[in-house]
Scaffold this motif. Structure first.
Motif, PDB file in Angstrom:
ATOM      1  N   LYS A 197     -22.445 -12.353  39.308  1.00 50.31           N
ATOM      2  CA  LYS A 197     -21.541 -13.776  39.906  1.00 50.31           C
ATOM      3  C   LYS A 197     -21.636 -15.173  40.166  1.00 50.31           C
ATOM      4  N   ARG A 253     -17.795 -12.207  37.912  1.00 47.99           N
ATOM      5  CA  ARG A 253     -17.703 -10.706  38.659  1.00 47.99           C
ATOM      6  C   ARG A 253     -17.957  -9.973  37.767  1.00 47.99           C
ATOM      7  N   GLN A 271     -23.561 -10.281  54.455  1.00 47.04           N
ATOM      8  CA  GLN A 271     -22.913 -11.383  54.585  1.00 47.04           C
ATOM      9  C   GLN A 271     -23.864 -12.601  54.664  1.00 47.04           C
ATOM     10  N   LYS A 315     -14.567  -9.915  57.627  1.00 48.24           N
ATOM     11  CA  LYS A 315     -14.358  -9.889  55.694  1.00 48.24           C
ATOM     12  C   LYS A 315     -15.384  -9.708  55.419  1.00 48.24           C
ATOM     13  N   ASP A 349      -9.934 -11.899  45.577  1.00 46.80           N
ATOM     14  CA  ASP A 349     -10.541 -12.604  46.386  1.00 46.80           C
ATOM     15  C   ASP A 349     -10.865 -13.642  45.221  1.00 46.80           C
ATOM     16  N   ASP A 359     -25.326 -11.969  50.718  1.00 50.07           N
ATOM     17  CA  ASP A 359     -25.018 -13.043  50.345  1.00 50.07           C
ATOM     18  C   ASP A 359     -24.093 -14.433  50.156  1.00 50.07           C
ATOM     19  N   SER A 394      -9.784  -5.332  47.306  1.00 53.32           N
ATOM     20  CA  SER A 394     -10.692  -7.246  48.287  1.00 53.32           C
ATOM     21  C   SER A 394     -11.412  -8.138  47.404  1.00 53.32           C
ATOM     22  N   ASP A 396     -11.190 -17.710  46.069  1.00 52.87           N
ATOM     23  CA  ASP A 396     -12.515 -18.673  45.566  1.00 52.87           C
ATOM     24  C   ASP A 396     -12.542 -19.162  43.952  1.00 52.87           C
TER      25      ASP A 396
HETATM   26  C1  IPE Z   1     -15.801 -11.957  50.182  1.00 49.16           C
HETATM   27  O1  IPE Z   1     -16.561 -12.629  50.297  1.00 49.16           O
HETATM   28  C2  IPE Z   1     -15.480 -10.966  50.911  1.00 49.16           C
HETATM   29  C3  IPE Z   1     -14.229 -10.471  50.402  1.00 49.16           C
HETATM   30  C4  IPE Z   1     -13.728  -9.847  50.896  1.00 49.16           C
HETATM   31  C5  IPE Z   1     -14.157  -9.648  49.149  1.00 49.16           C
HETATM   32  P1  IPE Z   1     -17.141 -13.665  49.149  1.00 49.16           P
HETATM   33  O2  IPE Z   1     -16.171 -14.722  49.153  1.00 49.16           O
HETATM   34  O3  IPE Z   1     -18.312 -14.193  49.758  1.00 49.16           O
HETATM   35  O4  IPE Z   1     -17.529 -12.589  48.398  1.00 49.16           O
HETATM   36  P2  IPE Z   1     -18.248 -12.703  46.602  1.00 49.16           P
HETATM   37  O5  IPE Z   1     -19.527 -14.471  47.220  1.00 49.16           O
HETATM   38  O6  IPE Z   1     -17.029 -13.547  46.171  1.00 49.16           O
HETATM   39  O7  IPE Z   1     -19.009 -11.917  45.872  1.00 49.16           O
END
Ligand code: IPE
Ligand code: IPE
Ligand code: MG
Ligand code: MG
Ligand code: MG
Length: 292
Positions: free
Chosen positions: A233, A94, A216, A178, A83, A219, A79, A89
Motif C-alpha cells: 500500500k 492494497r 497498529q 480499530k 477502509d 502500521d 474492513s 481513507d
Molecule cells: C485500518 O487502519 C484499521 C481497519 C480496521 C481497517 P488503517 O487505515 O491505518 O489501515 P491501513 O494502513 O489502511 O491498512
C-alpha cells in the motif's frame, strides 16, 4: 514447531479454505470475483496465525480453528475494502494491487465487503469442527469485537479524529478499537477453542490488546517510512488525510519507543498466561521487525 514453518503453513491452509468457501457460494459471479480479489490477494493472515498459534500453545490441534480463522480473516478483509473507499481513507493500493473499488467500482466494493462480513458469521455458525457451545462463544466474541463496540466503533473514532488534535488517550482508544480489538478477538477465540483457563483467557486478552496496539503503531510507522513494494500500500496516506497516528503525535522515535513499550507489556502478559512453546513469543518479536 517453529514460527518460520508455522506461519507459511497457516497462510497456505487459510488461503485454500477461503478459496473453497467463496467458490461454494451460490452468488452472482461478479460478486464472488470481487470478494476473491481482495480475500485471496495475499495478506499476512496475522489474525488467523494468532488464532491458530493460541490453540497450539494451549496444547490443542490448531486445525479445529480453521473455520474460525477464516471467519476472522473475512471480517478483516471486509474492513480493509471499506477502509480504502473514497468516503474513508481514499486509497488506491492494497495488498500489492489496486484497491477493490478502483477495480470494481464503489458499489461493488461496498457489496463485496458486506458479503464478506455477513458470510463470516455463516462460516462460524456452520463450523463442524466446534461444539455448539464453542460456536456460540466464538460468534459472540466476533460480533462484540468487530462491531460498534469494537472495530467499527474504532473506525468511527479514527474518522472523527481527522484534521484535529486528539489527546494521547483518545488516540489509544482509536488504535485499541480499530485494530487491537480484532487481534484480541482472534486470540480469545483461539483461547476458547484451546480450552484456556479463566486466568489464561484474561492474560491472553491483555496480550492481545498490547500486541494489537504494537501492531497498529508499526502500521503508523510503515505509513511514514514503509516501502510500497513490501507493504503493498502507498505510504503517506495518514499524512494526506491528516490522521492522528503515533508518528504524527510522537514522531518516529517516540512511536518506536511506544512500539517497544507495548511489546514488553505483551511479553509480560504472555509469561503470566503460562502457555507452552515459543510461537506467541516469536510472533511478538515479528511485530517489531516486520516491514510488510
Ligand atoms: C485500518 O487502519 C484499521 C481497519 C480496521 C481497517 P488503517 O487505515 O491505518 O489501515 P491501513 O494502513 O489502511 O491498512
Ligand atoms: C492492515 O492490516 C490494517 C490494520 C488493521 C493495521 P494488516 O497489516 O494485517 O493487512 P494485511 O491483512 O496483511 O493485508
Ligand atoms: Mg483507516
Ligand atoms: Mg487505511
Ligand atoms: Mg495505516
Amino acid at each position: 514447531v517453529k514460527l518460520s514453518s508455522f506461519m507459511p503453513e497457516i497462510q497456505t491452509v487459510v488461503h485454500e479454505e477461503l478459496a473453497r468457501i467463496i467458490s461454494s457460494l451460490k452468488a452472482p459471479p461478479l460478486l464472488k470475483e470481487a470478494m476473491n480479489y481482495s480475500l485471496l490477494a495475499g495478506g499476512k493472515r496475522i489474525r488467523p496465525v494468532f488464532l491458530a498459534a493460541t490453540i497450539h500453545s494451549l496444547g490443542h490441534d490448531w486445525r479445529t480453528g480453521i473455520a474460525a480463522a477464516c471467519a476472522v480473516e473475512m471480517i478483516h478483509t471486509y474492513s480493509l475494502i471499506h477502509d480504502d473507499l473514497p468516503a474513508m481513507d481514499d486509497d488506491d493500493y492494497r495488498r500489492g494491487q489496486l484497491t477493490n473499488h478502483k477495480k470494481y467500482g464503489e458499489a461493488m466494493a461496498i457489496l463485496a465487503g458486506d458479503a464478506l462480513l455477513t458470510h463470516a458469521f455463516h462460516v462460524l455458525a456452520r463450523d463442524h469442527h466446534l461444539s455448539t457451545e464453542l460456536r456460540i462463544e466464538a460468534l459472540q466474541e466476533l460480533s462484540d469485537y468487530a462491531g460498534a463496540q469494537g472495530m467499527v466503533g474504532g473506525q468511527v473514532l479514527d474518522l472523527l479524529g481527522e484534521k484535529k488534535a486528539l489527546t494521547l488517550d483518545e488516540l489509544y482508544a482509536v488504535h485499541q478499537h480499530k485494530t487491537a480489538d480484532l487481534l484480541t478477538c482472534s486470540i480469545r477465540i483461539g483461547a476458547h477453542i484451546g480450552h484456556a483457563s479463566v486466568a489464561q483467557l484474561e492474560q491472553l486478552s491483555i496480550f492481545g490488546k498490547q500486541i494489537g496496539l504494537a501492531f497498529q503503531i508499526q502500521d503508523d510507522i510503515l505509513d511514514e517510512i514503509g516501502d510500497q513494494s513490501k507493504t503493498g500500500k502507498k505510504a503517506g496516506s495518514d499524512r494526506q488525510n491528516e490522521k492522528n497516528t503515533f508518528v504524527s503525535q510522537l514522531g518516529l522515535e517516540g512511536a518506536r519507543q511506544k512500539l517497544h513499550a507495548h511489546t514488553v507489556l505483551a511479553r509480560e502478559a504472555l509469561r503470566r498466561a503460562d502457555v507452552s512453546g515459543n510461537l506467541l513469543e516469536d510472533l511478538t518479536d515479528y511485530m517489531i521487525t516486520r516491514d510488510r
